[in-house]
Scaffold this active site. Structure first.
Site, PDB file in Angstrom:
ATOM      1  N   HIS A   1      42.196  38.014  19.273  1.00 41.77           N
ATOM      2  CA  HIS A   1      43.054  39.139  19.667  1.00 41.77           C
ATOM      3  C   HIS A   1      43.273  40.172  18.559  1.00 41.77           C
ATOM      4  O   HIS A   1      44.392  40.662  18.353  1.00 41.77           O
ATOM      5  CB  HIS A   1      44.402  38.619  20.171  1.00 41.77           C
ATOM      6  CG  HIS A   1      44.327  37.801  21.422  1.00 41.77           C
ATOM      7  ND1 HIS A   1      43.342  37.955  22.368  1.00 41.77           N
ATOM      8  CD2 HIS A   1      45.138  36.801  21.895  1.00 41.77           C
ATOM      9  CE1 HIS A   1      43.533  37.102  23.360  1.00 41.77           C
ATOM     10  NE2 HIS A   1      44.605  36.384  23.096  1.00 41.77           N
TER      11      HIS A   1
ATOM     12  N   HIS B   1      48.144  41.501  27.632  1.00 40.22           N
ATOM     13  CA  HIS B   1      48.286  40.046  27.644  1.00 40.22           C
ATOM     14  C   HIS B   1      49.579  39.594  28.345  1.00 40.22           C
ATOM     15  O   HIS B   1      50.274  38.696  27.859  1.00 40.22           O
ATOM     16  CB  HIS B   1      48.243  39.530  26.207  1.00 40.22           C
ATOM     17  CG  HIS B   1      47.771  38.125  26.079  1.00 40.22           C
ATOM     18  ND1 HIS B   1      48.418  37.056  26.663  1.00 40.22           N
ATOM     19  CD2 HIS B   1      46.704  37.605  25.446  1.00 40.22           C
ATOM     20  CE1 HIS B   1      47.773  35.949  26.370  1.00 40.22           C
ATOM     21  NE2 HIS B   1      46.725  36.238  25.634  1.00 40.22           N
TER      22      HIS B   1
ATOM     23  N   GLU C   1      43.548  38.595  32.005  1.00 38.21           N
ATOM     24  CA  GLU C   1      43.268  39.705  31.090  1.00 38.21           C
ATOM     25  C   GLU C   1      41.926  40.321  31.441  1.00 38.21           C
ATOM     26  O   GLU C   1      40.879  39.692  31.266  1.00 38.21           O
ATOM     27  CB  GLU C   1      43.244  39.180  29.655  1.00 38.21           C
ATOM     28  CG  GLU C   1      44.524  38.480  29.250  1.00 38.21           C
ATOM     29  CD  GLU C   1      44.264  37.385  28.226  1.00 38.21           C
ATOM     30  OE1 GLU C   1      43.870  37.708  27.098  1.00 38.21           O
ATOM     31  OE2 GLU C   1      44.445  36.197  28.548  1.00 38.21           O
TER      32      GLU C   1
HETATM   33  C1  BGC Z   1      43.520  32.921  24.797  1.00 44.35           C
HETATM   34  C2  BGC Z   1      44.220  31.606  24.566  1.00 44.35           C
HETATM   35  C3  BGC Z   1      45.400  31.865  23.684  1.00 44.35           C
HETATM   36  C4  BGC Z   1      46.287  32.882  24.377  1.00 44.35           C
HETATM   37  C5  BGC Z   1      47.480  33.256  23.553  1.00 44.35           C
HETATM   38  C6  BGC Z   1      44.458  33.806  25.521  1.00 44.35           C
HETATM   39  O1  BGC Z   1      43.857  35.032  25.815  1.00 44.35           O
HETATM   40  O2  BGC Z   1      42.313  32.760  25.476  1.00 44.35           O
HETATM   41  O3  BGC Z   1      43.371  30.649  23.969  1.00 44.35           O
HETATM   42  O4  BGC Z   1      46.109  30.692  23.411  1.00 44.35           O
HETATM   43  O5  BGC Z   1      45.561  34.031  24.670  1.00 44.35           O
HETATM   44  O6  BGC Z   1      47.076  33.704  22.328  1.00 44.35           O
END
Ligand code: BGC
Length: 385
Positions: A142, A215, A350
């Site tokens: 991210h 998210h 997402e």
């Molecule tokens: C990821 C997860 C992660 C979550 C929070 C998601 O997009 O794929 O593995 O734990 O985001 O960070």
């Protein structure tokens, strides 16, 4: 961006088309009062920066967006009796977002420069190898520890006759989190009727990679009300991208047919989540990218919650969608209304390019070059039946 409406859905599609193209919807325009926008202070960061919270309200739903991380802090949508509840997971205060959201769940946040993982935080572009900070089991997740979810965006309200919105701007300097290029980014949230549209734009002055998303975690029975395993999910996807034990795609596009990854028909999220399927063991539940069928702006996902009757439909022009069933929520966080969040208390959908695309030449490209504009749109459309 082409929208291919079905003739049988004329009214809904007319409103949606208006939402997508920015034209004024003719249908329903007279009946509903004009949507409104307001703002209130949402706290101050330790460096003195003020954070604002914008509230967009239509006759159907209300959404609150903060300038820190461009976070959707709450979203109130009606059930089948018209009763509104906050259907996204979040925190009540700015301090909680600063202290607990990254590392953490990234509740409601704008994700950049790269949604999901880049293997070993490494990619090569035009002969130069870049090394990103590692923040997730030896990978970059991210956009890194100081990703777009931690930035204060400058906000500009937007208002038309039938829609209100807030445009958020952030310029990420060359070398930010070790990504190349100055990335001028804007994300506009627009509310019209019962739909929230998210428009992402970015330009760069050097070749780079970019994959922006939001998210938010949804619980259509209301945040803090318990688990989401009874929500029924349909994904417009015949394939997904399997992962290794660190949740990096192997590069395969595997068929969902005959596996617990098959959501081509509406299925309760929890129906097969503990089936012992290896992919679900890696993610402790669903934490995968699905390869969306078709191209152009289209329906990607539909989720229904049986008790409230709430339904969320997600439309996008992106090639993939990450479905994450809130597996790593472990009871240590308390949300907007003070309730404890445990595993499976919210799910994220997402819209995105595939994780680790810079290291997979068979995945759609995430490269952005000077002179090009990164542009993508997603719509969250709420209803109740
Ligand atoms: C990821 C997860 C992660 C979550 C929070 C998601 O997009 O794929 O593995 O734990 O985001 O960070």
């Amino acid at each position: 961006m082409p929208l291919r409406p079905k003739k049988t859905l004329l009214i809904g599609v007319a409103a949606l088309a208006a939402l997508v193209t920015g034209t004024l919807p003719v249908v329903n325009a007279a009946a509903a009062p004009s949507p409104t926008i307001s703002k209130d202070p949402f706290g101050t960061l330790s460096d003195g920066t003020k954070v604002w919270r914008y509230t967009l309200t239509s006759s159907a739903i209300s959404v609150k967006i903060i300038t820190y991380g461009g976070i959707v802090q709450r979203l109130d949508a009606p059930d089948r009796h018209g009763h509104r509840t906050d259907v996204v997971l979040g925190f009540p205060k700015l301090d909680d977002y600063v202290a607990k959201n990254n590392p953490g769940p990234y509740f409601g946040a704008l994700i950049g420069r790269y949604g999901n993982r880049i293997a070993k935080g490494t990619f090569t572009l035009d002969g130069t190898t870049y090394h990103l900070p590692l923040n997730n089991n030896g990978n970059s997740l991210h956009g890194g520890p100081k990703g777009f979810d931690t930035k204060v965006w400058s906000a500009t309200p937007v208002k038309t006759k039938n829609a209100v919105g807030v445009r958020l701007d952030y310029t990420s300097p060359d070398g930010d989190m070790n990504y190349p290029g100055t990335l001028k980014t804007s994300v506009t949230y627009t509310l019209s009727g019962s739909s929230l549209r998210l428009d992402y734009h970015a330009t760069t002055d050097r070749a780079t990679v970019v994959n922006l998303t939001n998210h938010s975690y949804f619980n259509l029975a209301g945040e803090g009300s318990g688990g989401i395993y009874d929500h029924r999910l349909r994904l417009n996807a015949n394939r997904y991208t399997p992962v290794d034990s660190t949740l990096i795609p192997t590069g395969q596009l595997a068929p969902v047919a005959g596996t617990p990854m098959d959501f081509t028909k509406a299925t309760p999220i929890g129906a097969r989540i503990r089936d012992g399927f290896q992919q679900l063991a890696y993610g402790q539940g669903y934490d995968h990218n699905w390869v969306l069928n078709g191209s152009g702006f289209r329906l990607a996902a539909e989720v229904g919650e049986p008790t409230s009757g709430r339904v969320l439909k997600i439309y996008t022009d992106q090639p993939g969608i990450q479905f994450y069933s809130g597996n790593f929520l472990d009871g240590t966080l308390y949300g907007t209304s003070g309730r404890q969040y445990r595993q499976g208390d919210g799910f994220a959908l997402e819209t995105q390019h595939f994780p680790d695309s810079p290291n997979h030449s068979n995945f759609p490209s995430t490269v952005l070059r000077p002179g090009q504009t990164y542009r993508t749109s997603t719509v969250w459309s709420f209803s109740a039946h």
